[in-house]
Scaffold this motif. Structure first.
Motif, PDB file in Angstrom:
ATOM      1  N   UNK A 259       0.839  -1.212   0.000  1.00 45.03           N
ATOM      2  CA  UNK A 259       0.000   0.000   0.000  1.00 45.03           C
ATOM      3  C   UNK A 259       0.867   1.252   0.000  1.00 45.03           C
ATOM      4  N   UNK A 260       2.022   1.192   0.671  1.00 44.08           N
ATOM      5  CA  UNK A 260       2.925   2.344   0.667  1.00 44.08           C
ATOM      6  C   UNK A 260       3.495   2.576  -0.737  1.00 44.08           C
ATOM      7  N   UNK A 261       3.854   1.476  -1.412  1.00 42.34           N
ATOM      8  CA  UNK A 261       4.381   1.597  -2.775  1.00 42.34           C
ATOM      9  C   UNK A 261       3.340   2.198  -3.704  1.00 42.34           C
ATOM     10  N   UNK A 262       2.089   1.736  -3.574  1.00 47.50           N
ATOM     11  CA  UNK A 262       1.008   2.243  -4.423  1.00 47.50           C
ATOM     12  C   UNK A 262       0.787   3.740  -4.240  1.00 47.50           C
ATOM     13  N   UNK A 263       1.040   4.232  -3.038  1.00 44.57           N
ATOM     14  CA  UNK A 263       0.848   5.658  -2.760  1.00 44.57           C
ATOM     15  C   UNK A 263       2.109   6.477  -3.002  1.00 44.57           C
ATOM     16  N   UNK A 264       3.158   5.818  -3.531  1.00 47.44           N
ATOM     17  CA  UNK A 264       4.381   6.549  -3.858  1.00 47.44           C
ATOM     18  C   UNK A 264       5.231   6.915  -2.663  1.00 47.44           C
ATOM     19  N   UNK A 265       5.071   6.207  -1.550  1.00 46.88           N
ATOM     20  CA  UNK A 265       5.844   6.492  -0.337  1.00 46.88           C
ATOM     21  C   UNK A 265       7.246   5.911  -0.481  1.00 46.88           C
ATOM     22  N   UNK A 266       8.255   6.731  -0.335  1.00 42.47           N
ATOM     23  CA  UNK A 266       9.637   6.297  -0.494  1.00 42.47           C
ATOM     24  C   UNK A 266      10.145   5.606   0.769  1.00 42.47           C
ATOM     25  N   UNK A 267      11.224   4.855   0.596  1.00 48.17           N
ATOM     26  CA  UNK A 267      11.838   4.187   1.743  1.00 48.17           C
ATOM     27  C   UNK A 267      12.389   5.222   2.720  1.00 48.17           C
ATOM     28  N   UNK A 268      12.857   6.340   2.200  1.00 52.83           N
ATOM     29  CA  UNK A 268      13.366   7.407   3.087  1.00 52.83           C
ATOM     30  C   UNK A 268      12.247   7.943   3.970  1.00 52.83           C
ATOM     31  N   UNK A 269      11.034   8.048   3.417  1.00 51.38           N
ATOM     32  CA  UNK A 269       9.915   8.533   4.221  1.00 51.38           C
ATOM     33  C   UNK A 269       9.496   7.473   5.246  1.00 51.38           C
TER      34      UNK A 269
ATOM     35  N   UNK B 122       0.669  11.268   3.984  1.00 52.35           N
ATOM     36  CA  UNK B 122       0.244  11.235   2.583  1.00 52.35           C
ATOM     37  C   UNK B 122      -0.976  12.119   2.369  1.00 52.35           C
ATOM     38  N   UNK B 123      -1.930  12.039   3.287  1.00 54.70           N
ATOM     39  CA  UNK B 123      -3.138  12.867   3.171  1.00 54.70           C
ATOM     40  C   UNK B 123      -2.802  14.355   3.219  1.00 54.70           C
ATOM     41  N   UNK B 124      -1.715  14.691   3.946  1.00 49.73           N
ATOM     42  CA  UNK B 124      -1.322  16.096   4.074  1.00 49.73           C
ATOM     43  C   UNK B 124      -0.320  16.525   3.009  1.00 49.73           C
ATOM     44  N   UNK B 125      -0.029  15.618   2.072  1.00 50.44           N
ATOM     45  CA  UNK B 125       0.884  15.963   0.984  1.00 50.44           C
ATOM     46  C   UNK B 125       2.354  15.873   1.333  1.00 50.44           C
TER      47      UNK B 125
ATOM     48  N   UNK C 245      11.283  13.360   3.859  1.00 55.63           N
ATOM     49  CA  UNK C 245      11.591  13.482   5.290  1.00 55.63           C
ATOM     50  C   UNK C 245      11.667  14.935   5.747  1.00 55.63           C
ATOM     51  N   UNK C 246      12.176  15.824   4.887  1.00 59.22           N
ATOM     52  CA  UNK C 246      12.267  17.230   5.275  1.00 59.22           C
ATOM     53  C   UNK C 246      10.884  17.835   5.456  1.00 59.22           C
ATOM     54  N   UNK C 247       9.955  17.490   4.578  1.00 56.19           N
ATOM     55  CA  UNK C 247       8.585  17.982   4.723  1.00 56.19           C
ATOM     56  C   UNK C 247       7.953  17.446   6.005  1.00 56.19           C
ATOM     57  N   UNK C 248       8.263  16.197   6.336  1.00 57.54           N
ATOM     58  CA  UNK C 248       7.737  15.624   7.580  1.00 57.54           C
ATOM     59  C   UNK C 248       8.308  16.358   8.784  1.00 57.54           C
ATOM     60  N   UNK C 249       9.604  16.701   8.706  1.00 55.04           N
ATOM     61  CA  UNK C 249      10.246  17.426   9.802  1.00 55.04           C
ATOM     62  C   UNK C 249       9.636  18.816   9.949  1.00 55.04           C
ATOM     63  N   UNK C 250       9.419  19.492   8.820  1.00 55.50           N
ATOM     64  CA  UNK C 250       8.830  20.831   8.865  1.00 55.50           C
ATOM     65  C   UNK C 250       7.411  20.778   9.417  1.00 55.50           C
ATOM     66  N   UNK C 251       6.666  19.730   9.020  1.00 55.46           N
ATOM     67  CA  UNK C 251       5.285  19.578   9.509  1.00 55.46           C
ATOM     68  C   UNK C 251       5.281  19.383  11.013  1.00 55.46           C
TER      69      UNK C 251
END
Length: 391
Positions: A208-218, A246-249, A253-259
């Motif tokens: 499911x992560x692959x289908x949503x384009x989630x990278x291994x780094x994320x 994913x829902x929040x775009x 990892x940097x975007x996750x840190x900023x969020x």
């Protein structure tokens, strides 16, 4: 409850290791019954073992969860027709293609085929629209996966037939996709400190992560957040973090840190979270440095690029193999690593130029080994006066 056929999905050492991880006597007993009674239904198993359906359902769910059995890839029923020994002999002597398949399967198994195995192979050969070269490819793949048996070969032959893999090119494309998925599974599990095959339920999360384009780094960033928040590993919690991001775009990892920085105003960071954050920042710097070094080598050395590709394929094959096949893959990997060192020397680089050097080799500066706090994290917590308790 599903009353369809239950089929064993794993055999040999792989199955025994999975049964030990399951740690459930009923699951082991049901596995033994399935091994003696191929393609049985839930009702048949419950009657034979003198269990109610609740007890059977518990054992059955563990078999499925640990990838030991399957009920969704069984070949369609084709009757109980058996071949007379004379028919089997005639097929081997009168059909060179079938005889070649028999010889190839015997070589893969390392022994002469039993009558029941010949019947299974001939049934597949006569019933399905799969060319001999496709069946040879299927035999090779089952051997590579460490699951080669006549029953498993039959199951996958019907699966390939249903998928329309009637040509060598189509089957090869399917296997390439399969190998890429398994390589990704292994890379993700190694992030968590595990060197094993994933269960079917774990594969569903990762697919499911692959289908949503989630990278291994994320995924790595989500793992760091999870351990910092709850101090243990939990698939559902990790998945929730990734789905929320994913829902929040959030895609990096940097975007996750900023969020997280923006959403944590007014909250005091715990000592453990602060330590884990610093560890993650140091890992990110090392990873960025190593990535830049690899990119430099790829762009300037075709030999390095080819060696890197060969190493990736070799590691993937080693992760899926067992016994002698795995030892062979490991030896090939050592040879390729020696070749890589020679390439680095020729380019004026030190031998360890591409090696990650974490402060703690036990956890790779993640603070956790699996679900337990690493000694480096316990030591850091003790140094700042916080009680060091194992999670």
């Amino acid at each position: 409850m599903n009353q369809g056929r239950m089929l064993l999905h794993a055999e040999g050492r792989e199955a025994f290791e999975a049964l030990l991880r399951a740690g459930d006597a009923d699951t082991a007993l049901l596995y033994a019954y399935l091994a003696l009674t191929p393609a049985c239904t839930d009702k048949m198993a419950a009657a034979a073992l003198k269990w109610d359906m609740t007890r059977l359902g518990h054992a059955r769910s563990l078999l499925l969860a640990y990838g030991l059995a399957s009920d969704d890839m069984a070949p369609p029923p084709k009757g109980e027709a058996q071949y007379h020994p004379a028919e089997l002999a005639e097929a081997r002597t009168g059909d060179p293609a079938f005889n070649g398949l028999c010889n190839y399967l015997e070589a893969a198994l390392g022994r002469i085929l039993r009558k029941s195995e010949l019947e299974t192979l001939l049934g597949v050969y006569e019933t399905l629209n799969l060319s001999p070269d496709v069946l040879v490819l299927l035999i090779s793949w089952c051997r590579e996966e460490g699951t080669l048996s006549a029953r498993n070969l039959e199951k996958w032959a019907y699966r390939w037939h249903d998928l329309g893999l009637h040509t060598y090119a189509a089957a090869e494309a399917f296997l390439e996709d399969w190998r890429l998925k398994n390589d990704r599974y292994g890379r993700i599990l190694r992030l968590f400190g595990w060197d094993r095959r994933p269960s079917d339920s774990e594969k569903k999360f990762m697919d499911s992560w692959t289908e949503k384009g989630i990278t291994i780094e994320l995924v790595r960033a989500a793992y760091d957040e999870m351990t910092g928040c709850i101090g243990r590993f939990n698939w559902a919690y990790l998945n929730k973090i990734l789905m929320n991001w994913t829902d929040e775009g959030v895609k990096t990892p940097q975007q996750a840190k900023d969020r997280n920085r923006g959403g944590s105003s007014g909250k005091q960071e715990t000592a453990e979270t602060a330590i884990l954050r610093r560890m993650a920042e140091k890992r990110a710097v090392r990873e960025k440095t190593l990535a830049a070094r690899r990119e430099e080598l790829r762009s300037s050395s075709p030999a390095f690029l080819e060696n890197e590709r060969a190493l990736r394929l070799c590691a993937s094959r080693a992760a899926r193999s067992q016994g002698a096949a795995r030892e062979e893959a490991e030896q090939e990997r050592e040879t390729l690593l020696s070749c890589q060192i020679s390439i680095l020397r020729a380019m004026g680089k030190p031998e360890d130029w591409l090696e990650d050097r974490p402060d703690c080799p036990l956890c790779g500066d993640r603070g956790y080994v699996g679900t337990r706090k690493c000694r480096c994290l316990l030591k850091a917590l003790g140094q700042i006066g916080e009680p060091a308790q194992v999670g």
